[in-house]
Design an enzyme around this catalytic site. Structure first.
Site, mmCIF file in Angstrom:
data_model
loop_
_atom_site.group_PDB
_atom_site.id
_atom_site.type_symbol
_atom_site.label_atom_id
_atom_site.label_comp_id
_atom_site.label_asym_id
_atom_site.label_seq_id
_atom_site.Cartn_x
_atom_site.Cartn_y
_atom_site.Cartn_z
ATOM 1 N N VAL A 257 0.604 -3.406 0.563
ATOM 2 C CA VAL A 257 0.855 -3.493 -0.309
ATOM 3 C C VAL A 257 1.509 -2.724 -0.928
ATOM 4 O O VAL A 257 1.304 -0.963 0.112
ATOM 5 C CB VAL A 257 0.267 -3.995 -1.946
ATOM 6 C CG1 VAL A 257 -0.891 -4.854 -1.453
ATOM 7 C CG2 VAL A 257 -1.019 -3.018 -1.976
ATOM 8 N N SER A 258 2.858 -2.522 -1.513
ATOM 9 C CA SER A 258 3.122 -1.278 -2.028
ATOM 10 C C SER A 258 4.937 -0.530 -0.665
ATOM 11 O O SER A 258 5.101 -1.337 -0.197
ATOM 12 C CB SER A 258 2.715 -0.744 -3.132
ATOM 13 O OG SER A 258 3.782 0.425 -3.990
ATOM 14 N N ASN A 259 4.055 0.859 -0.784
ATOM 15 C CA ASN A 259 4.313 1.725 0.678
ATOM 16 C C ASN A 259 3.784 1.150 1.509
ATOM 17 O O ASN A 259 4.392 1.072 2.711
ATOM 18 C CB ASN A 259 3.982 2.767 0.392
ATOM 19 C CG ASN A 259 5.181 3.733 -1.201
ATOM 20 O OD1 ASN A 259 5.497 2.827 -1.754
ATOM 21 N ND2 ASN A 259 4.584 4.823 -1.714
ATOM 22 N N ALA B 156 3.376 -1.728 2.318
ATOM 23 C CA ALA B 156 3.235 -3.202 2.853
ATOM 24 C C ALA B 156 5.267 -2.729 3.164
ATOM 25 O O ALA B 156 6.284 -3.552 4.347
ATOM 26 C CB ALA B 156 4.457 -4.186 1.269
ATOM 27 N N HIS C 60 3.580 -4.573 -11.214
ATOM 28 C CA HIS C 60 2.959 -3.938 -9.590
ATOM 29 C C HIS C 60 1.332 -3.385 -9.538
ATOM 30 O O HIS C 60 0.626 -3.805 -8.999
ATOM 31 C CB HIS C 60 3.633 -3.053 -9.352
ATOM 32 C CG HIS C 60 3.922 -1.932 -8.426
ATOM 33 N ND1 HIS C 60 4.420 -2.272 -7.171
ATOM 34 C CD2 HIS C 60 3.022 -0.985 -7.589
ATOM 35 C CE1 HIS C 60 4.202 -1.656 -6.248
ATOM 36 N NE2 HIS C 60 4.043 -0.573 -6.367
#
Length: 703
Positions: free
Chosen positions: A307-309, A311, A615
């Site tokens: 997820v996030s970075n 991802a 987020h």
């Protein structure tokens, strides 16, 4: 902590290397010898019995992860086992809503098995954990790699899931997302901290963390340090004299711009996983000197995830993959930045954005300027607003003086600031979240990436910012830099997130009138508190200006732009429409469109946008969040399930769509418990009104 293996096992390199896993796509003949990749250092392995300790919960189980934080017996001298437990506890909780009313223990959590059923147990998972550094020999990279192999791993049904850390977290950063999914589905999990790991160098005391998290003298640590600032002893002494009690942090100050290589590090973690698995399950060579390669991409499913970075790193890895290491991609809320492409436009309702979005540094510096002022929009519908109205009003005045907002009154300035955020690409659903994001995330992210992209040294004090512990309001030195808590530093490997403010280390404005102060309490010229508008303007200039420092930052940004070419790999992206940190219109939507342009009919990417999701699932326990917003993690799990089914059985992937969730609402002042009705599933064939489509270089998102 009892372990099946009490002593750390050192796995050494095999001299007769033929098939280094960098080339493991070669079919895996019986003559192929398993070999440790040359970039890996010593591999440390520990077995966990699944009772006293385990891979997923560090022995805490579902109950412990939802309970009180574990502590070291001796807070000043925590053991590696204690630090690991503290790290797993904090990293698991950092990306999930851990409240039972929000879904923990019923929709997700260690006790929920791979089929989504509550086992009634604690969800502990036995297996072996392997950790090593990837480095070029200098000790300056020291990318932490980790592979977890559950005891249930079946080489006849082999699978690997990547778990690149989100944010700037250490190697356990994806334990609660792709890590948990992989372990529950009997897959090996390939983790990496991608070079942003939780490395904190106390420049005054000259202490650092080594690979197992223990703090030690930087000189003694040598190349075992997670991160040591690139300063000579003379330079460090001069820096400490001028600015005492300061810290360097790896993501900000490694001078590596690690983001440019996030895809590379993620692919290396997969190669590490293949090495580990073939050491564990491969046959012994006839001469007994090594293991033979049994598992290869030809007989192993590998899902690039996180997820996030993390991802964004998974997408970058899929773009770079020339060896077929990755079978498919399933990610949530990716922080991804694209090469410019004027052919593309993205439309939602009456709003159209041209091109491939904005870069992270562009939109973060804009948010950092405007959010405090926008927080004063009236009538207020802010969620969990801790912005000081007087200081925010002064920020509005500073923005007006700089020509960045219009209007005469503070209310008009605030309305202008909010309108500019929407115009830049934030969805209207993010309006209520702008204030809380400024309080908890925006400056921290902006300052970290300014340093990282420009490859600045801690000694540069970019835009007059630094990192230090600061005195409390009632102390003799209120808000001024002070020595950090020894206990907080001792456990920082487990409690830190890699981005100050963290573990009592704060962001300091060195240019505050009267001397350095905590940034939020610092004083601008004329004795004005305005959330350091001068610092925010300086950071913005680095994004759009032409100074020497700006050119350095902009060059670094150019190094991290992705192509959108997933090489025909099946892929699923899920993203919350109200994401205020990584706005969908600037990231996932244009990535979907760019992918369709560059891959055409070969594209197998579907994009799932989730209404009433944002987020930080961990924020859902905050006042105001829980009644309005739902956990995106629910859809991450479903995306992983769908991708695995597609790769395993050929099951159809869903068409791109908007998922219409239903807010929990309130009973009195308390958010209602979540139910399945609040989080309807992703549909394989969505209704026309929910579809996201691509045609003639236009992405059209259902309103």
């Amino acid at each position: 902590m009892k372990l099946v293996i009490e002593n750390r096992l050192k796995v050494t390199a095999i001299a007769a290397a033929v098939l280094v896993l960098g080339g493991c796509g070669g079919g895996g003949s019986n003559e192929s010898r398993n070999s440790k990749p040359t970039y890996l250092g010593t591999v440390v392995a520990l077995n966990y019995d699944g009772a006293s300790d385990d891979l997923l919960t560090a022995g805490l189980g579902k109950t412990g992860l939802g309970g009180v934080a574990p502590a070291a017996v001796d807070p000043l001298n925590p053991t590696p086992a204690e630090l690991r437990k503290i790290a797993i506890f904090n990293n698991y909780r950092a990306i999930l809503d851990i409240t039972p009313a929000g879904g923990y223990g019923s929709l997700y959590g260690p006790n929920i098995n791979a089929k989504g059923v509550d086992t009634g147990g604690e969800g502990k998972i036995a297996g072996t954990e392997y950790i090593a550094y990837s480095d070029d020999g200098s000790g300056k990279q020291n990318i932490t790699m980790m592979v977890q192999v559950p005891a249930s791993f079946d080489p006849a049904n082999a699978c690997i899931v990547t778990g690149t850390s989100s944010g700037s977290r250490g190697v356990y950063g994806a334990i609660g997302s792709s890590g948990e999914w992989g372990l529950k589905n009997n897959c090996a999990v390939a983790y990496t901290d991608k070079g942003t790991g939780n490395g904190i160098h106390d420049l005054q005391a000259n202490t650092v963390s080594v690979q197992n998290g223990v703090r030690t003298d930087a000189t003694a640590a040598g190349k075992d340090s997670i991160f040591t600032a690139i300063l000579s002893a003379i330079e460090r002494a001069a820096f400490n004299t001028a600015t005492p009690n300061r810290f360097a942090v790896k993501h900000a100050h490694s001078q590596q711009n690690s983001e440019k290589d996030w895809g590379k590090w993620t692919l290396q973690s997969v190669e590490f996983a293949y090495f580990v698995l073939n050491e564990k399950f491969g046959d012994v060579a006839k001469d007994g000197s090594s293991r033979l390669v049994r598992l290869t991409p030809a007989n192993t499913i590998t899902i690039a995830s996180s997820v996030s970075n993390g991802a964004g790193a998974a997408l970058a890895a899929a773009e770079l993959d020339t060896q077929g290491l990755i079978s498919g991609v399933a990610v949530a809320e990716p922080q991804v930045q694209l090469l410019p492409d004027a052919r593309l436009s993205v439309k939602r309702g009456s709003s159209t954005l041209a091109g491939t979005g904005k870069t992270l540094y562009d939109y973060s510096t804009l948010a950092n300027l405007l959010q405090p002022c926008a927080a004063l929009v009236s009538p207020s519908t802010n969620v969990f607003n801790t912005v000081n109205p007087t200081t925010a009003s002064n920020r509005c005045s500073a923005l007006k003086a700089a020509g960045l907002v219009t209007g005469v009154t503070t209310a008009e300035h605030a309305a202008s600031a909010m309108a500019k955020l929407v115009e830049a690409g934030w969805q209207p659903e993010s309006n209520d979240l702008q204030a809380s994001h400024y309080s908890f995330a925006t400056l921290a992210v902006t300052l970290t990436y300014a340093n990282a992209y420009g490859r600045f040294s801690v000694a540069d004090n970019l835009c007059d910012y630094s990192y230090a512990a600061t005195g409390v309001a009632t102390s003799l030195t209120p808000f001024a830099p002070v020595p950090a808590s020894a206990a907080a530093l001792a456990t920082s490997f487990g409690t830190g997130n890699g981005v100050p403010p963290t573990v009592g280390i704060n962001i300091v404005n060195n240019a505050s009138a009267g001397g350095p102060l905590l940034d939020a309490a610092s004083v601008s010229a004329g004795a004005v508190l305005d959330y350091n508008a001068a610092g925010a303007l300086c950071l913005r200039e680095l994004a759009i200006g032409s100074s020497a420092n700006a050119l350095r930052v902009q060059k670094g940004v150019g190094e991290v732009l992705r192509t959108g070419n997933l090489q025909g790999k099946p892929a699923l992206i899920v993203h919350g429409r109200a994401d205020t940190l990584v706005p969908v219109a600037l990231t996932s939507r244009p990535y979907f469109g760019r992918n369709k342009i560059v891959e055409g009919a070969n594209s197998k990417l579907s994009y799932i946008e989730v209404a009433n999701a944002q987020h930080f699932d961990a924020f859902l326990g905050f006042p105001g969040y829980s009644a309005r917003l739902l956990p995106l993690h629910r859809y991450f799990i479903q995306a992983m399930d769908m991708m695995y089914a597609n790769l395993k059985t050929g099951a159809a992937l869903p068409a791109s769509q908007v998922v219409r969730t239903v807010p929990r609402g309130l009973t009195g002042a308390v958010a209602n418990p979540i139910t399945a009705a609040n989080v309807p599933p992703i549909q394989t064939a969505p209704a026309l009104a929910d579809q996201i489509t691509f045609a003639n270089n236009v992405v059209t998102v259902a309103d």
